[in-house]
Design a protein around this motif. Structure first.
Motif, mmCIF file in Angstrom:
data_model
loop_
_atom_site.group_PDB
_atom_site.id
_atom_site.type_symbol
_atom_site.label_atom_id
_atom_site.label_comp_id
_atom_site.label_asym_id
_atom_site.label_seq_id
_atom_site.Cartn_x
_atom_site.Cartn_y
_atom_site.Cartn_z
ATOM 1 N N GLY A 87 -36.089 25.947 69.379
ATOM 2 C CA GLY A 87 -36.467 24.551 69.244
ATOM 3 C C GLY A 87 -37.810 24.335 68.576
ATOM 4 N N CYS A 88 -38.361 25.364 67.939
ATOM 5 C CA CYS A 88 -39.668 25.246 67.290
ATOM 6 C C CYS A 88 -39.557 25.524 65.792
ATOM 7 C CB CYS A 88 -40.658 26.234 67.902
ATOM 8 S SG CYS A 88 -40.938 25.980 69.661
ATOM 9 N N THR B 73 -35.917 31.696 61.417
ATOM 10 C CA THR B 73 -35.363 32.398 62.574
ATOM 11 C C THR B 73 -35.946 33.803 62.735
ATOM 12 O OG1 THR B 73 -33.516 33.212 61.230
ATOM 13 C CG2 THR B 73 -33.152 31.172 62.462
ATOM 14 N N HIS B 74 -36.446 34.406 61.659
ATOM 15 C CA HIS B 74 -36.963 35.775 61.704
ATOM 16 C C HIS B 74 -38.333 35.858 61.033
ATOM 17 C CE1 HIS B 74 -32.598 36.416 62.112
ATOM 18 N NE2 HIS B 74 -32.979 37.387 62.924
ATOM 19 N N ILE B 75 -39.266 36.509 61.732
ATOM 20 C CA ILE B 75 -40.591 36.764 61.177
ATOM 21 C C ILE B 75 -40.916 38.221 61.482
ATOM 22 C CG2 ILE B 75 -43.027 36.142 61.223
ATOM 23 C CD1 ILE B 75 -42.128 33.374 62.284
ATOM 24 N N VAL C 152 -48.360 33.994 64.674
ATOM 25 C CA VAL C 152 -47.783 32.848 63.984
ATOM 26 C C VAL C 152 -47.896 31.646 64.908
ATOM 27 C CG1 VAL C 152 -45.685 31.894 62.928
ATOM 28 C CG2 VAL C 152 -46.152 34.347 62.772
ATOM 29 N N ARG C 153 -48.283 30.518 64.344
ATOM 30 C CA ARG C 153 -48.333 29.270 65.125
ATOM 31 C C ARG C 153 -47.062 28.476 64.896
ATOM 32 N NH1 ARG C 153 -54.032 27.089 66.599
ATOM 33 N NH2 ARG C 153 -55.175 29.032 66.515
ATOM 34 N N PHE C 154 -46.548 27.929 65.982
ATOM 35 C CA PHE C 154 -45.316 27.148 65.949
ATOM 36 C C PHE C 154 -45.576 25.720 66.417
ATOM 37 C CE2 PHE C 154 -44.067 31.537 66.511
ATOM 38 C CZ PHE C 154 -43.003 31.674 65.634
ATOM 39 N N ASP C 155 -44.848 24.787 65.840
ATOM 40 C CA ASP C 155 -44.850 23.393 66.275
ATOM 41 C C ASP C 155 -43.557 23.182 67.035
ATOM 42 O OD1 ASP C 155 -44.813 20.688 66.678
ATOM 43 O OD2 ASP C 155 -45.013 20.151 64.567
ATOM 44 N N CYS C 156 -43.671 23.024 68.344
ATOM 45 C CA CYS C 156 -42.480 22.879 69.173
ATOM 46 C C CYS C 156 -42.176 21.422 69.499
ATOM 47 C CB CYS C 156 -42.626 23.695 70.446
ATOM 48 S SG CYS C 156 -42.787 25.466 70.099
#
Length: 104
Positions: free
Chosen positions: A41-42, A76-78, A96-100
């Motif tokens: 969901g991010c 989906t993959h890093i 890695v920064r995510f925006d959820c």
């Protein structure tokens, strides 16, 4: 128009989640792939004011590290990878920064 508003909202809030992976290795070893977990969901956050993924690579010792372009799709993959360790011991940390909030 709603996507512009959503992007603006998330930019204003500045709330991000940071996930990472790391490893150490001895001289002569090549780093194994380092998979950064991808929270459900991010989305990968962008560096404020740019379209570039908000990432950091920290390393110790003499080695070169990067995100693997062939195995990383930023959706989906890093995957981080490093070349051979040139000093007694090396370490690598990929974050890695995510925006959820973008999908809620």
């Amino acid at each position: 128009m709603s996507s512009d508003a959503r992007a603006q909202d998330s930019e204003d809030s500045g709330a991000t989640t940071e996930l990472s992976c790391s490893f150490t290795m001895e001289k002569g070893e090549t780093g194994r792939p380092c998979h950064v977990p991808f929270p459900q969901g991010c989305l990968v956050a962008s560096i404020p004011g740019t379209k570039h993924p908000w990432t950091t690579i920290s390393k110790g010792g003499r080695l070169q590290c990067r995100f693997d372009e062939a195995k990383t799709d930023w959706k989906t993959h890093i995957v981080g990878t490093c070349d051979r360790c040139q000093s007694v011991r090396c370490s690598a940390h990929f974050s890695v920064r995510f925006d959820c909030s973008a999908l809620h």
